[in-house]
Design a protein around this motif. Structure first.
Motif, PDB file in Angstrom:
ATOM      1  N   VAL A 121      12.462 -12.435  -0.630  1.00  0.00           N
ATOM      2  CA  VAL A 121      12.377 -11.874  -1.975  1.00  0.00           C
ATOM      3  C   VAL A 121      13.739 -11.317  -2.350  1.00  0.00           C
ATOM      4  CG1 VAL A 121      11.364 -10.082  -3.445  1.00  0.00           C
ATOM      5  CG2 VAL A 121       9.940 -11.252  -1.763  1.00  0.00           C
ATOM      6  N   GLU A 122      14.159 -11.582  -3.566  1.00  0.00           N
ATOM      7  CA  GLU A 122      15.421 -11.050  -4.082  1.00  0.00           C
ATOM      8  C   GLU A 122      15.117 -10.295  -5.368  1.00  0.00           C
ATOM      9  OE1 GLU A 122      19.018 -13.321  -6.127  1.00  0.00           O
ATOM     10  OE2 GLU A 122      18.997 -13.659  -3.950  1.00  0.00           O
ATOM     11  N   PHE A 123      15.671  -9.097  -5.497  1.00  0.00           N
ATOM     12  CA  PHE A 123      15.406  -8.270  -6.668  1.00  0.00           C
ATOM     13  C   PHE A 123      16.556  -8.360  -7.673  1.00  0.00           C
ATOM     14  CE2 PHE A 123      12.906  -6.448  -3.241  1.00  0.00           C
ATOM     15  CZ  PHE A 123      11.665  -6.325  -3.841  1.00  0.00           C
ATOM     16  N   ALA A 124      16.215  -8.171  -8.936  1.00  0.00           N
ATOM     17  CA  ALA A 124      17.231  -8.188  -9.993  1.00  0.00           C
ATOM     18  C   ALA A 124      18.151  -6.982  -9.826  1.00  0.00           C
ATOM     19  CB  ALA A 124      16.554  -8.156 -11.360  1.00  0.00           C
ATOM     20  N   SER A 125      19.402  -7.155 -10.228  1.00  0.00           N
ATOM     21  CA  SER A 125      20.371  -6.061 -10.093  1.00  0.00           C
ATOM     22  C   SER A 125      21.300  -6.043 -11.287  1.00  0.00           C
ATOM     23  CB  SER A 125      21.185  -6.210  -8.806  1.00  0.00           C
ATOM     24  OG  SER A 125      21.907  -7.426  -8.810  1.00  0.00           O
ATOM     25  N   GLU A 126      21.780  -4.867 -11.590  1.00  0.00           N
ATOM     26  CA  GLU A 126      22.744  -4.725 -12.671  1.00  0.00           C
ATOM     27  C   GLU A 126      24.113  -5.198 -12.199  1.00  0.00           C
ATOM     28  OE1 GLU A 126      22.638  -0.643 -13.702  1.00  0.00           O
ATOM     29  OE2 GLU A 126      20.688  -0.771 -14.697  1.00  0.00           O
TER      30      GLU A 126
ATOM     31  N   LEU B 269      19.558  -6.238  -3.689  1.00  0.00           N
ATOM     32  CA  LEU B 269      18.633  -6.053  -2.580  1.00  0.00           C
ATOM     33  C   LEU B 269      17.805  -7.312  -2.367  1.00  0.00           C
ATOM     34  CD1 LEU B 269      17.219  -4.160  -0.499  1.00  0.00           C
ATOM     35  CD2 LEU B 269      15.582  -3.596  -2.317  1.00  0.00           C
ATOM     36  N   ALA B 270      17.640  -7.699  -1.099  1.00  0.00           N
ATOM     37  CA  ALA B 270      16.783  -8.818  -0.752  1.00  0.00           C
ATOM     38  C   ALA B 270      16.003  -8.478   0.512  1.00  0.00           C
ATOM     39  CB  ALA B 270      17.602 -10.088  -0.543  1.00  0.00           C
ATOM     40  N   LEU B 271      14.829  -9.086   0.653  1.00  0.00           N
ATOM     41  CA  LEU B 271      13.958  -8.866   1.800  1.00  0.00           C
ATOM     42  C   LEU B 271      13.783 -10.171   2.567  1.00  0.00           C
ATOM     43  CD1 LEU B 271      11.056  -6.907   0.029  1.00  0.00           C
ATOM     44  CD2 LEU B 271      13.112  -5.935   1.096  1.00  0.00           C
ATOM     45  N   TYR B 272      13.787 -10.057   3.885  1.00  0.00           N
ATOM     46  CA  TYR B 272      13.633 -11.215   4.767  1.00  0.00           C
ATOM     47  C   TYR B 272      12.825 -10.751   5.975  1.00  0.00           C
ATOM     48  CZ  TYR B 272      15.585 -15.807   6.187  1.00  0.00           C
ATOM     49  OH  TYR B 272      15.777 -17.131   6.505  1.00  0.00           O
ATOM     50  N   LYS B 273      12.116 -11.644   6.608  1.00  0.00           N
ATOM     51  CA  LYS B 273      11.435 -11.267   7.842  1.00  0.00           C
ATOM     52  C   LYS B 273      12.467 -10.807   8.871  1.00  0.00           C
ATOM     53  CE  LYS B 273       7.606 -12.162   9.126  1.00  0.00           C
ATOM     54  NZ  LYS B 273       6.359 -11.373   9.270  1.00  0.00           N
TER      55      LYS B 273
ATOM     56  N   ILE C 156      27.688  -8.209  -3.547  1.00  0.00           N
ATOM     57  CA  ILE C 156      27.357  -7.590  -2.273  1.00  0.00           C
ATOM     58  C   ILE C 156      25.840  -7.535  -2.206  1.00  0.00           C
ATOM     59  CG2 ILE C 156      27.523  -5.549  -0.817  1.00  0.00           C
ATOM     60  CD1 ILE C 156      30.104  -4.816  -2.242  1.00  0.00           C
ATOM     61  N   VAL C 157      25.281  -8.077  -1.135  1.00  0.00           N
ATOM     62  CA  VAL C 157      23.828  -8.147  -0.995  1.00  0.00           C
ATOM     63  C   VAL C 157      23.397  -7.412   0.268  1.00  0.00           C
ATOM     64  CG1 VAL C 157      21.805  -9.641  -0.885  1.00  0.00           C
ATOM     65  CG2 VAL C 157      23.852 -10.407  -2.119  1.00  0.00           C
ATOM     66  N   LEU C 158      22.448  -6.499   0.120  1.00  0.00           N
ATOM     67  CA  LEU C 158      21.835  -5.822   1.253  1.00  0.00           C
ATOM     68  C   LEU C 158      20.545  -6.550   1.588  1.00  0.00           C
ATOM     69  CD1 LEU C 158      21.423  -3.480   3.282  1.00  0.00           C
ATOM     70  CD2 LEU C 158      20.365  -2.194   1.397  1.00  0.00           C
ATOM     71  N   LEU C 159      20.479  -7.148   2.773  1.00  0.00           N
ATOM     72  CA  LEU C 159      19.274  -7.832   3.220  1.00  0.00           C
ATOM     73  C   LEU C 159      18.558  -6.960   4.241  1.00  0.00           C
ATOM     74  CD1 LEU C 159      21.632 -10.393   3.034  1.00  0.00           C
ATOM     75  CD2 LEU C 159      19.471 -11.594   3.207  1.00  0.00           C
ATOM     76  N   LEU C 160      17.318  -6.617   3.939  1.00  0.00           N
ATOM     77  CA  LEU C 160      16.511  -5.817   4.842  1.00  0.00           C
ATOM     78  C   LEU C 160      15.562  -6.728   5.610  1.00  0.00           C
ATOM     79  CD1 LEU C 160      15.498  -2.800   2.563  1.00  0.00           C
ATOM     80  CD2 LEU C 160      17.523  -3.050   4.017  1.00  0.00           C
TER      81      LEU C 160
ATOM     82  N   VAL D 103      12.234  -7.044   7.332  1.00  0.00           N
ATOM     83  CA  VAL D 103      10.991  -6.275   7.236  1.00  0.00           C
ATOM     84  C   VAL D 103       9.859  -6.959   8.004  1.00  0.00           C
ATOM     85  CG1 VAL D 103      11.692  -5.357   4.996  1.00  0.00           C
ATOM     86  CG2 VAL D 103      10.257  -7.400   5.087  1.00  0.00           C
ATOM     87  N   ALA D 104       8.831  -6.175   8.313  1.00  0.00           N
ATOM     88  CA  ALA D 104       7.689  -6.703   9.068  1.00  0.00           C
ATOM     89  C   ALA D 104       6.786  -7.565   8.190  1.00  0.00           C
ATOM     90  CB  ALA D 104       6.892  -5.548   9.671  1.00  0.00           C
ATOM     91  N   ASP D 105       6.610  -7.159   6.932  1.00  0.00           N
ATOM     92  CA  ASP D 105       5.705  -7.856   6.013  1.00  0.00           C
ATOM     93  C   ASP D 105       6.390  -7.963   4.658  1.00  0.00           C
ATOM     94  OD1 ASP D 105       3.678  -8.531   4.146  1.00  0.00           O
ATOM     95  OD2 ASP D 105       2.128  -7.613   5.385  1.00  0.00           O
ATOM     96  N   VAL D 106       6.926  -9.141   4.359  1.00  0.00           N
ATOM     97  CA  VAL D 106       7.695  -9.321   3.122  1.00  0.00           C
ATOM     98  C   VAL D 106       6.835  -9.049   1.892  1.00  0.00           C
ATOM     99  CG1 VAL D 106       8.928 -10.998   1.690  1.00  0.00           C
ATOM    100  CG2 VAL D 106       9.337 -10.927   4.155  1.00  0.00           C
ATOM    101  N   ALA D 107       5.600  -9.546   1.878  1.00  0.00           N
ATOM    102  CA  ALA D 107       4.730  -9.363   0.707  1.00  0.00           C
ATOM    103  C   ALA D 107       4.426  -7.884   0.468  1.00  0.00           C
ATOM    104  CB  ALA D 107       3.436 -10.148   0.889  1.00  0.00           C
ATOM    105  N   ALA D 108       4.156  -7.150   1.536  1.00  0.00           N
ATOM    106  CA  ALA D 108       3.849  -5.726   1.392  1.00  0.00           C
ATOM    107  C   ALA D 108       5.069  -4.946   0.922  1.00  0.00           C
ATOM    108  CB  ALA D 108       3.338  -5.167   2.714  1.00  0.00           C
ATOM    109  N   SER D 109       6.240  -5.265   1.481  1.00  0.00           N
ATOM    110  CA  SER D 109       7.462  -4.576   1.067  1.00  0.00           C
ATOM    111  C   SER D 109       7.819  -4.923  -0.371  1.00  0.00           C
ATOM    112  CB  SER D 109       8.612  -4.939   2.013  1.00  0.00           C
ATOM    113  OG  SER D 109       8.389  -4.396   3.290  1.00  0.00           O
ATOM    114  N   LYS D 110       7.550  -6.153  -0.768  1.00  0.00           N
ATOM    115  CA  LYS D 110       7.779  -6.558  -2.167  1.00  0.00           C
ATOM    116  C   LYS D 110       6.940  -5.690  -3.097  1.00  0.00           C
ATOM    117  CE  LYS D 110       6.786 -10.455  -5.261  1.00  0.00           C
ATOM    118  NZ  LYS D 110       6.275 -11.860  -5.301  1.00  0.00           N
ATOM    119  N   ARG D 111       5.668  -5.538  -2.785  1.00  0.00           N
ATOM    120  CA  ARG D 111       4.791  -4.709  -3.628  1.00  0.00           C
ATOM    121  C   ARG D 111       5.285  -3.267  -3.664  1.00  0.00           C
ATOM    122  NH1 ARG D 111       0.834  -7.784  -0.885  1.00  0.00           N
ATOM    123  NH2 ARG D 111       0.439  -6.052   0.573  1.00  0.00           N
ATOM    124  N   PHE D 112       5.710  -2.765  -2.515  1.00  0.00           N
ATOM    125  CA  PHE D 112       6.209  -1.393  -2.445  1.00  0.00           C
ATOM    126  C   PHE D 112       7.398  -1.205  -3.386  1.00  0.00           C
ATOM    127  CE2 PHE D 112       9.143   1.757  -0.740  1.00  0.00           C
ATOM    128  CZ  PHE D 112       8.316   2.843  -0.488  1.00  0.00           C
TER     129      PHE D 112
END
Length: 209
Positions: free
Chosen positions: A148-153, A159-163, A116-120, A122-131
């Protein structure tokens, strides 16, 4: 590793939404929860949930079940550059992508959901990645300022980020929307709100609401 324990969908009719999740997707393990709310929202809420399944037959089975349970088809199941998938919108407004990395597979449906993947959106992928890195999430995949896709257990929600505009295009809807995202993300990262207004809460907080 910091990851998402569960996602709480904020809906008008919690009983109806819970029934939809069980009937359409068989989701009853607590990773997707519902909570009644009357918070105003219009248009695209800025996120989608994806069910990643083993083969095209699983996509067809889940999309058909969702439509039979009252979902609207946003994109019929079809082959794409990345595999095979379709998009539906639940009666409560949540947008669900159902996808397999396989384009051709004659085998029958397995009945299994691999991720199950939650895709957010976002306005600025790079900034949200850093956050999110600053809040303890580890990057698994990153494609510049686009995705951007984050590691998960194992067993958690990925969690993943997309424009935002790009995610809306993938979902087949307008990127315009106002009001609440109508979602709360539960995990060990703590309680905070990200740069795009997505709220996180601890497991204890979500349990008390």
């Amino acid at each position: 590793m910091t990851s998402i324990d569960h996602v709480t969908l904020e809906v008008t009719d919690a009983t109806a939404s819970d029934t939809f999740l069980t009937t359409a997707f068989g989701l009853a393990d607590g990773r997707i929860r519902v909570r009644a709310t009357g918070t105003p929202t219009t248009g695209f809420r800025g996120f989608t949930l994806s069910l990643v399944v083993p083969r095209p037959a699983d996509v067809d089975a889940l999309v058909d079940a969702a439509v039979a349970a009252g979902a609207a088809t946003l994109k019929p199941a079809a082959r794409s550059l990345w595999g095979y998938g379709g998009v539906v919108q639940a009666p409560d407004g949540t947008i669900w992508q159902v996808a397999s990395s396989k384009k051709k597979d004659p085998g029958p449906a397995t009945g299994r959901i691999d991720e199950i993947v939650l895709l957010l959106g976002v306005a600025d992928v790079a900034a949200s990645k850093r956050f999110y890195v600053d809040h303890g999430l580890a990057v698994a995949k990153s494609f510049g300022s686009k995705y951007v896709e984050f590691a998960s257990e194992s067993g958690s929600v990925k969690l993943a980020l997309y424009k935002r505009r790009g995610l809306a295009k993938v979902a087949g809807v307008s990127p315009d929307g106002t009001g609440s995202h109508r979602i709360t993300i539960g995990g060990a990262a703590g309680a905070f709100t990200d740069p795009d207004g997505f709220a996180w809460a601890t497991a204890a907080e979500t349990a008390s609401r």
